[in-house]
Every structure is written in C-alpha cells, then in structure tokens.
Design a protein around this motif. Sequence first.
Motif, PDB file in Angstrom:
ATOM      1  N   ILE A 250       0.838  -1.207   0.000  1.00 27.51           N
ATOM      2  CA  ILE A 250       0.000   0.000   0.000  1.00 27.51           C
ATOM      3  C   ILE A 250       0.865   1.246   0.000  1.00 27.51           C
ATOM      4  O   ILE A 250       0.599   2.215  -0.724  1.00 27.51           O
ATOM      5  CB  ILE A 250      -0.948  -0.024   1.210  1.00 27.51           C
ATOM      6  N   ALA A 251       1.935   1.229   0.799  1.00 25.65           N
ATOM      7  CA  ALA A 251       2.855   2.369   0.834  1.00 25.65           C
ATOM      8  C   ALA A 251       3.539   2.572  -0.519  1.00 25.65           C
ATOM      9  O   ALA A 251       3.803   3.707  -0.931  1.00 25.65           O
ATOM     10  CB  ALA A 251       3.897   2.165   1.935  1.00 25.65           C
ATOM     11  N   ALA A 252       3.826   1.468  -1.228  1.00 28.14           N
ATOM     12  CA  ALA A 252       4.499   1.560  -2.530  1.00 28.14           C
ATOM     13  C   ALA A 252       3.530   1.876  -3.665  1.00 28.14           C
ATOM     14  O   ALA A 252       3.956   2.140  -4.791  1.00 28.14           O
ATOM     15  CB  ALA A 252       5.222   0.245  -2.826  1.00 28.14           C
ATOM     16  N   GLY A 253       2.210   1.833  -3.369  1.00 24.74           N
ATOM     17  CA  GLY A 253       1.229   2.136  -4.400  1.00 24.74           C
ATOM     18  C   GLY A 253       0.910   0.986  -5.319  1.00 24.74           C
ATOM     19  O   GLY A 253       0.218   1.163  -6.328  1.00 24.74           O
ATOM     20  N   THR A 254       1.352  -0.231  -4.977  1.00 26.07           N
ATOM     21  CA  THR A 254       1.046  -1.389  -5.822  1.00 26.07           C
ATOM     22  C   THR A 254      -0.271  -2.047  -5.424  1.00 26.07           C
ATOM     23  O   THR A 254      -0.772  -2.917  -6.142  1.00 26.07           O
ATOM     24  CB  THR A 254       2.176  -2.433  -5.745  1.00 26.07           C
ATOM     25  N   MET A 255      -0.812  -1.660  -4.271  1.00 23.87           N
ATOM     26  CA  MET A 255      -2.135  -2.099  -3.845  1.00 23.87           C
ATOM     27  C   MET A 255      -2.822  -0.956  -3.122  1.00 23.87           C
ATOM     28  O   MET A 255      -2.162  -0.029  -2.636  1.00 23.87           O
ATOM     29  CB  MET A 255      -2.059  -3.334  -2.926  1.00 23.87           C
ATOM     30  N   VAL A 256      -4.135  -1.047  -3.053  1.00 22.36           N
ATOM     31  CA  VAL A 256      -4.932   0.015  -2.444  1.00 22.36           C
ATOM     32  C   VAL A 256      -5.848  -0.614  -1.394  1.00 22.36           C
ATOM     33  O   VAL A 256      -6.420  -1.685  -1.620  1.00 22.36           O
ATOM     34  CB  VAL A 256      -5.780   0.752  -3.501  1.00 22.36           C
ATOM     35  N   ALA A 257      -5.994   0.048  -0.232  1.00 22.92           N
ATOM     36  CA  ALA A 257      -6.929  -0.391   0.803  1.00 22.92           C
ATOM     37  C   ALA A 257      -8.157   0.509   0.757  1.00 22.92           C
ATOM     38  O   ALA A 257      -8.061   1.722   0.981  1.00 22.92           O
ATOM     39  CB  ALA A 257      -6.270  -0.322   2.175  1.00 22.92           C
ATOM     40  N   VAL A 258      -9.297  -0.082   0.436  1.00 23.76           N
ATOM     41  CA  VAL A 258     -10.544   0.671   0.280  1.00 23.76           C
ATOM     42  C   VAL A 258     -11.476   0.332   1.446  1.00 23.76           C
ATOM     43  O   VAL A 258     -11.733  -0.845   1.705  1.00 23.76           O
ATOM     44  CB  VAL A 258     -11.232   0.315  -1.054  1.00 23.76           C
ATOM     45  N   PRO A 259     -11.994   1.334   2.148  1.00 25.68           N
ATOM     46  CA  PRO A 259     -12.927   1.032   3.247  1.00 25.68           C
ATOM     47  C   PRO A 259     -14.224   0.430   2.718  1.00 25.68           C
ATOM     48  O   PRO A 259     -14.675   0.742   1.617  1.00 25.68           O
ATOM     49  CB  PRO A 259     -13.184   2.401   3.886  1.00 25.68           C
ATOM     50  N   PHE A 260     -14.820  -0.426   3.511  1.00 26.06           N
ATOM     51  CA  PHE A 260     -16.150  -0.924   3.186  1.00 26.06           C
ATOM     52  C   PHE A 260     -17.164   0.206   3.373  1.00 26.06           C
ATOM     53  O   PHE A 260     -16.919   1.144   4.138  1.00 26.06           O
ATOM     54  CB  PHE A 260     -16.510  -2.100   4.095  1.00 26.06           C
ATOM     55  N   PRO A 261     -18.296   0.130   2.683  1.00 28.99           N
ATOM     56  CA  PRO A 261     -19.313   1.186   2.857  1.00 28.99           C
ATOM     57  C   PRO A 261     -19.854   1.184   4.289  1.00 28.99           C
ATOM     58  O   PRO A 261     -19.808   0.168   4.989  1.00 28.99           O
ATOM     59  CB  PRO A 261     -20.386   0.804   1.840  1.00 28.99           C
ATOM     60  N   GLU A 262     -20.353   2.333   4.719  1.00 30.12           N
ATOM     61  CA  GLU A 262     -20.871   2.462   6.087  1.00 30.12           C
ATOM     62  C   GLU A 262     -21.986   1.458   6.359  1.00 30.12           C
ATOM     63  O   GLU A 262     -22.161   1.011   7.494  1.00 30.12           O
ATOM     64  CB  GLU A 262     -21.384   3.880   6.314  1.00 30.12           C
ATOM     65  N   ALA A 263     -22.736   1.098   5.335  1.00 29.98           N
ATOM     66  CA  ALA A 263     -23.826   0.136   5.512  1.00 29.98           C
ATOM     67  C   ALA A 263     -23.315  -1.290   5.702  1.00 29.98           C
ATOM     68  O   ALA A 263     -24.082  -2.186   6.052  1.00 29.98           O
ATOM     69  CB  ALA A 263     -24.764   0.182   4.306  1.00 29.98           C
ATOM     70  N   MET A 264     -22.019  -1.486   5.481  1.00 27.44           N
ATOM     71  CA  MET A 264     -21.443  -2.826   5.592  1.00 27.44           C
ATOM     72  C   MET A 264     -20.101  -2.771   6.308  1.00 27.44           C
ATOM     73  O   MET A 264     -19.056  -3.062   5.726  1.00 27.44           O
ATOM     74  CB  MET A 264     -21.288  -3.448   4.195  1.00 27.44           C
ATOM     75  N   PRO A 265     -20.074  -2.406   7.571  1.00 22.39           N
ATOM     76  CA  PRO A 265     -18.804  -2.359   8.293  1.00 22.39           C
ATOM     77  C   PRO A 265     -18.281  -3.771   8.556  1.00 22.39           C
ATOM     78  O   PRO A 265     -19.029  -4.649   8.981  1.00 22.39           O
ATOM     79  CB  PRO A 265     -19.159  -1.646   9.603  1.00 22.39           C
ATOM     80  N   VAL A 266     -17.020  -3.989   8.246  1.00 25.74           N
ATOM     81  CA  VAL A 266     -16.394  -5.297   8.488  1.00 25.74           C
ATOM     82  C   VAL A 266     -15.259  -5.074   9.483  1.00 25.74           C
ATOM     83  O   VAL A 266     -14.186  -4.596   9.125  1.00 25.74           O
ATOM     84  CB  VAL A 266     -15.862  -5.925   7.177  1.00 25.74           C
ATOM     85  N   GLU A 267     -15.532  -5.397  10.729  1.00 24.62           N
ATOM     86  CA  GLU A 267     -14.563  -5.188  11.803  1.00 24.62           C
ATOM     87  C   GLU A 267     -14.438  -6.487  12.587  1.00 24.62           C
ATOM     88  O   GLU A 267     -15.437  -7.051  13.024  1.00 24.62           O
ATOM     89  CB  GLU A 267     -15.028  -4.062  12.730  1.00 24.62           C
ATOM     90  N   THR A 268     -13.212  -6.967  12.726  1.00 26.05           N
ATOM     91  CA  THR A 268     -12.997  -8.264  13.361  1.00 26.05           C
ATOM     92  C   THR A 268     -12.386  -8.107  14.745  1.00 26.05           C
ATOM     93  O   THR A 268     -11.787  -7.089  15.076  1.00 26.05           O
ATOM     94  CB  THR A 268     -12.073  -9.139  12.502  1.00 26.05           C
ATOM     95  N   SER A 269     -12.533  -9.160  15.525  1.00 31.44           N
ATOM     96  CA  SER A 269     -11.957  -9.226  16.859  1.00 31.44           C
ATOM     97  C   SER A 269     -10.632  -9.968  16.770  1.00 31.44           C
ATOM     98  O   SER A 269     -10.593 -11.147  16.413  1.00 31.44           O
ATOM     99  CB  SER A 269     -12.918  -9.955  17.803  1.00 31.44           C
ATOM    100  N   LEU A 270      -9.531  -9.274  17.070  1.00 35.91           N
ATOM    101  CA  LEU A 270      -8.207  -9.899  17.092  1.00 35.91           C
ATOM    102  C   LEU A 270      -7.866 -10.240  18.538  1.00 35.91           C
ATOM    103  O   LEU A 270      -7.789  -9.353  19.387  1.00 35.91           O
ATOM    104  CB  LEU A 270      -7.158  -8.960  16.496  1.00 35.91           C
TER     105      LEU A 270
END
Length: 300
Positions: A250-270
């Motif tokens: 992501i820092a190098a720009g070879t991949m992008v992290a896109v947030p999920f829409p507000e209607a579909m939050p995906v948050e996990t328990s680590l």
Amino acid sequence: MAKIVALHYFAVVTRCTSLRDAAYQLDIHPNVLARHISQLEYYMDAPLLERGPLGVRLTAAGELLAAKLDRTINELDHVVRLIDDLKGLRGGLVGVHAAEGVASAILVPVLAAFSARHPHVRARLRTGTAKDAVRAIEDASCDLALTFFAPASDAVAVVRRVRLPQFIIAPPGHPVTQAGGAACAALGGYRWVLPGPEFGVRTFIERAATEAGCRIVPTFEAASLALQRALIVQAGALAVLPRAAFADEIAAGTMVAVPFPEAMPVETSLDLCVPADRQPSFAADRLRRELEAVLAQVRP
C-alpha cells in the motif's frame, strides 16, 4: 526416562505404516525400537500394536494411548522449559499460533525484536484457523495464539482483544477504487479471493454482506497471503484483510486499501490467547507481555 523415550518412539510409530519406517525416522535400529515398544506394552499390561505382513496397526489400547499421547508429550516438553527457567537458562522453545493475516504485520516484528534480546529462545510458528489456534493451546502444542474470533474454551484465556477493521485490498485502478465503486450494490459484481468457510472472518464477511443487502461469492478460495497477493495482482481479485497485512504494498502504491461502505462495516476481533491454567515459561510470559504492549497501540 526410559518410559518417556518409549512413549516418544510409540508416537512416531503411530504416524508410520511399519516399525522399519518408524525406526528410519528415529535413526535407530528396528530391533531397538521393537524392544522399547515391547517394554511399553509390558508397562501398560496390554498389546498396543498388531503386527502383520502389511505392517502394523494400533490395537484398541494403542488407539486409546495415541489419542492422549500428543498432549502428554507436549506437557512434558512444557515442564522441561519450566525446569530450564529454574536453572536460569532463559532459553527453550515458545510455540505461537497466528492468523496469517496478522502474522507478518504484527507478530513477526515483535518476534524479531524479541529474538534480538533473547537469542537462545527458539520460536515455533504455525498458522491456521481460530479453531486450530484454540486446539493448539488445548493440546499444549503452543503457548500463545493470535487469531480472529477465538472460540470460547475453558482451557483458553483471551488476555487482549482489539477491534481491527478489515479493508478491501485491490490493485490500483480497479473499479472498486473509483467513486461509488465500493457501494454495496457494486460489490457483488467483482471477483473476490477469500479464505474458506472454516475461517471466522469469512463467516463475518458473508453475514455483513447479507445484512447490507448484497451477496459476495468468492471466485477463489485461498487462506495463504502469498496466493491472495498473486490473485490480486494477476487476476484482479479483491481480498479482505487488515490494512497492515499489505502495508508495504500500500505504501508503494502497488495495492490500495478501500474502506467498506458504512452500511457494511467489516470489523474483526483480534484475540491474544494463552492457556487458562498452565504456568507459562519465562520466554512465553515475556513474549506475551511484548505482544500485549504492541496490541495496545494498534490503531485502525
């Protein structure tokens, strides 16, 4: 000590088709192995193996012993590590089980720093599902587990739990990175690479999608980060991972992290998990404390 050696030899035999194969793995003569097994059978007062022209197979007593043996040997190894601590050696082995999505991003930097300070400590790393992680703690084959959605178990204590948002990991220029491309209505039309249904994060993603009114069906199933990375780059697939899992890309720009829409939050328990009732070795306790300190600083 002779009984412990015999138990170790028997454990190897249970994974082989013949005494000769087991002896080869143990690097001992087959007659030596047969003598140890006979002594173990004498001690148990029951036959453990049936020997035939096609090899050996376990008797009912052998099956019963084999079912309990791995945990017994792991517990004995744990006692050896505790005895090493009493001697002041501060060495030994720490077993760690981790979800692959956080292993390289969170665990490896902690282990690298830990190893520099404690060069005599060895680390045995495993990856897999949350069920695998809990099972490894239950059977004493690991000392710590860092996993998503740890299942409840009387033998496991969760000592640190952090909420970790998941992101859509995409190649640059993918439609999901454009305005409106991450809307719920659009997500079902993309190619996805997701871990198998045995992973808790997969279940969570599918439930979140259903509640948001869309359906995500993976084109590819793969738990390996290396395979997911290759499918993102070569097949234009989308993955679901913490941003930290591909921080360098992501820092190098070879991949992008896109947030999920507000209607579909995906948050996990680590969850950082340890045995609930087993005394940790010095090394395991110290590594646990260092992991806790790092997890306390984790930010979305």
